[in-house]
Design a protein around this motif. Structure first.
Motif, PDB file in Angstrom:
ATOM      1  N   UNK A   1      40.351  51.325  36.330  1.00  0.00           N
ATOM      2  CA  UNK A   1      41.578  50.535  36.189  1.00  0.00           C
ATOM      3  C   UNK A   1      41.450  49.180  36.897  1.00  0.00           C
ATOM      4  N   UNK A   2      40.765  49.166  38.021  1.00  0.00           N
ATOM      5  CA  UNK A   2      40.685  47.959  38.841  1.00  0.00           C
ATOM      6  C   UNK A   2      39.407  47.184  38.556  1.00  0.00           C
ATOM      7  N   UNK A   3      39.486  45.849  38.665  1.00  0.00           N
ATOM      8  CA  UNK A   3      38.279  45.034  38.465  1.00  0.00           C
ATOM      9  C   UNK A   3      37.592  44.672  39.781  1.00  0.00           C
ATOM     10  N   UNK A   4      38.195  45.068  40.911  1.00  0.00           N
ATOM     11  CA  UNK A   4      37.551  44.881  42.212  1.00  0.00           C
ATOM     12  C   UNK A   4      37.943  43.638  42.971  1.00  0.00           C
ATOM     13  N   UNK A   5      38.628  42.688  42.325  1.00  0.00           N
ATOM     14  CA  UNK A   5      39.001  41.457  43.022  1.00  0.00           C
ATOM     15  C   UNK A   5      40.361  41.629  43.690  1.00  0.00           C
ATOM     16  N   UNK A   6      40.440  41.314  44.988  1.00  0.00           N
ATOM     17  CA  UNK A   6      41.688  41.453  45.740  1.00  0.00           C
ATOM     18  C   UNK A   6      41.955  40.181  46.536  1.00  0.00           C
ATOM     19  N   UNK A   7      43.242  39.875  46.711  1.00  0.00           N
ATOM     20  CA  UNK A   7      43.646  38.685  47.468  1.00  0.00           C
ATOM     21  C   UNK A   7      44.852  39.045  48.323  1.00  0.00           C
ATOM     22  N   UNK A   8      44.840  38.557  49.573  1.00  0.00           N
ATOM     23  CA  UNK A   8      45.980  38.755  50.472  1.00  0.00           C
ATOM     24  C   UNK A   8      46.404  37.400  51.018  1.00  0.00           C
ATOM     25  N   UNK A   9      47.707  37.105  50.908  1.00  0.00           N
ATOM     26  CA  UNK A   9      48.231  35.850  51.440  1.00  0.00           C
ATOM     27  C   UNK A   9      49.401  36.097  52.366  1.00  0.00           C
TER      28      UNK A   9
END
Length: 520
Positions: free
Chosen positions: A320-328
């Motif tokens: 389901x996930x493509x592996x890219x994550x971002x936190x702001x």
């Protein structure tokens, strides 16, 4: 100029400071021969490059030496040049005695042993200089000893050793190491470290360092044999750059390369509605690598079992996930909140008000397979864990989730929720560009510590540090080099016209002189 010799030599940092202005002739690195093959770390500095970056270095070092030696002469600078010591390439390293007691050492090459002895006697006429075989030494007490041969000077110090006999034995051993016992001949990795030119460098032998109980608590007693870390620091205009290379074993290196993708695409970073986030972090994982890591750690079946009540498998989640994550992080502030306390005996409920830190954030992850995501959300809705509120979902009344354009956004801020729904994007091109083409990256803005200072008492101590005004701090890592884990740490100052070392020097000058006065 009478001073107690213990005071004189208990501050090895003084020699490093003096080194930036000494203009003696270049010398061969003979002092590398005193560094043992089992050294836990080695630090070096290119004092020619560093010295040339410090303004009015001669005047400042003259004042500093005067404070340490208790001599207000205007010619301390010239006097230090007559010590017989070459300060161009100092090395600091850590080792252990025969009794397995740790110590720190400062190694410097000598141009003239006679000049050094004359300088010591002139500084303290009552000092006792002893000699055994080819080594002269001064026992300074409290775990400190100074010793020299015709070519090299060594200062050993240890907080764990109060008597000097074991240190003295180590001093003699280091001055008489055979080639096979010398780090420079025994370690190929250290030779590679020596090839890289920088203002300052630090070499870590992780296998030796991991013998300490403190590090074992972090590494979980992992086998770090033949693991090494290199740090290279350069002071440039308006910034400090630290390049980091970690050399792991072949299996660890392979797992690392499999765990991370080569680069962050920037798609999700660009979609975050924050132009000046306090903190922004991003990474790009390979979901295949994540699954393999869980299997290696024997966690795969446990995680898979925990997902079963949700009607999905770990395999489906990874697809389901493509592996890219971002936190702001957009804001940190203090809010007054009510805290309910239940009396253990009477069961009465009391309400107290307390100040608590509150952070506004957004967390985003890329979606590869929307079918699995929709099935998962259906399960959440049926369980009552999630409520659908028009165009978004709400968890526990405080966490909002929005799915759009194959990206899942989580935020606790109604303002950020609306900005995401309105399709607002990040307009900070410099930050977007920094985040791209790396396996992982993080930036913390200058006001980060100010915000933390409002909510964490211990961080307020940072305000007492006289550090130059800073724009931001950046860290990133990459797997582009398949032989080492590479990272870079950068501090960007507001003043980008002067060299970073000049900015640090001007900010810390008063504190350095103050510390010198306390050492008298």
């Amino acid at each position: 100029m009478k001073r107690n010799h213990l005071t004189l030599f208990r501050m090895p940092l003084m020699y490093l400071l003096m080194a930036v202005i000494c203009l003696s002739a270049c010398t061969k690195s003979t002092h590398l021969t005193v560094i043992p093959q089992n050294a836990s770390f080695v630090g070096k500095a290119n004092m020619i490059k560093i010295g040339l970056k410090i303004p009015q270095r001669k005047t400042f070092i003259n004042d500093l030496v005067g404070e340490v030696l208790g001599n207000q002469s205007k010619d301390n600078f010239s006097e230090m040049k007559s010590t017989g010591i070459n300060f161009f390439t100092p090395y600091i390293f850590g080792g252990k005695t025969a009794l397995n007691k740790g110590y720190f050492a400062l190694a410097l090459p000598l141009e003239s042993a006679k000049k050094l002895e004359s300088f010591i006697k002139k500084t303290d006429p009552k000092v006792t200089i002893s000699q055994e075989k080819n080594i002269k030494f001064v026992e300074l007490g409290s775990g400190n000893i100074l010793g020299w041969s015709d070519k090299n000077l060594l200062f050993l110090t240890s907080v764990k050793i109060k008597e000097t006999q074991s240190l003295k034995e180590e001093l003699f051993r280091l001055h008489n190491l055979g080639n096979s016992k010398q780090l420079v001949h025994a370690s190929k990795n250290f030779k590679e470290f020596q090839k890289t030119k920088s203002d300052m460098g630090l070499w870590l032998n992780m296998g030796e360092l991991n013998k300490s109980k403190t590090l074992q608590m972090i590494t979980d007693k992992s086998d770090l044999t033949n693991n090494y870390c290199h740090f290279f620091t350069n002071y440039r205009k308006g910034k400090i750059e630290i390049d980091i290379d970690y050399f792991a074993g072949d299996s660890t290196q392979t797992r690392y390369n499999e765990l991370f993708k080569s680069e962050i695409t920037g798609k999700i970073v660009n979609s975050i509605p924050l132009d000046e986030p306090i903190v922004l972090a991003a990474s790009s994982f390979s979901m295949t690598g994540v699954k393999q890591l869980l299997k290696d750690k024997k966690l795969y079946n446990r995680v898979n079992k925990s997902l079963k009540p949700l009607g999905v498998t770990l395999e489906e989640i990874s697809n389901m996930l493509d592996g890219e994550i971002v936190f702001g992080l957009s804001d940190i502030r203090i809010e007054e909140r009510e805290k309910k306390i239940v009396d253990e005996y009477t069961k009465e409920v009391y309400v107290e008000k307390e100040n608590r830190p509150v952070a506004d954030y957004v967390f985003a992850i890329g979606v590869e397979n929307e079918a699995v995501y929709k099935r998962l959300m259906s399960t959440f809705l049926q369980s009552g864990l999630v409520q659908k509120d028009g165009t978004h979902f709400t968890f526990y009344k405080e966490l909002f989730m929005i799915e759009t354009d194959k990206v899942l956004y989580f935020t606790n801020s109604a303002k950020l929720r609306q900005a995401i729904l309105d399709g607002k994007k990040m307009q900070n091109n410099n930050l977007i560009q920094f985040m791209q083409n790396k396996s992982g990256a993080i930036q913390a803005n200058a006001n980060f510590t100010e915000k933390l200072g409002q909510s964490a008492a211990f961080v307020k101590m940072l305000k007492d540090i006289k550090f130059p005004p800073t724009n931001n701090i950046r860290l990133y890592f990459t797997n582009s080099n398949k032989k080492a884990i590479q990272a870079k740490f950068v501090v960007n100052f507001k003043d980008d016209r002067q060299n970073a070392l000049v900015l640090l020097f001007n900010s810390l000058k008063k504190d350095l002189l103050k510390s010198a006065r306390k050492g008298k």
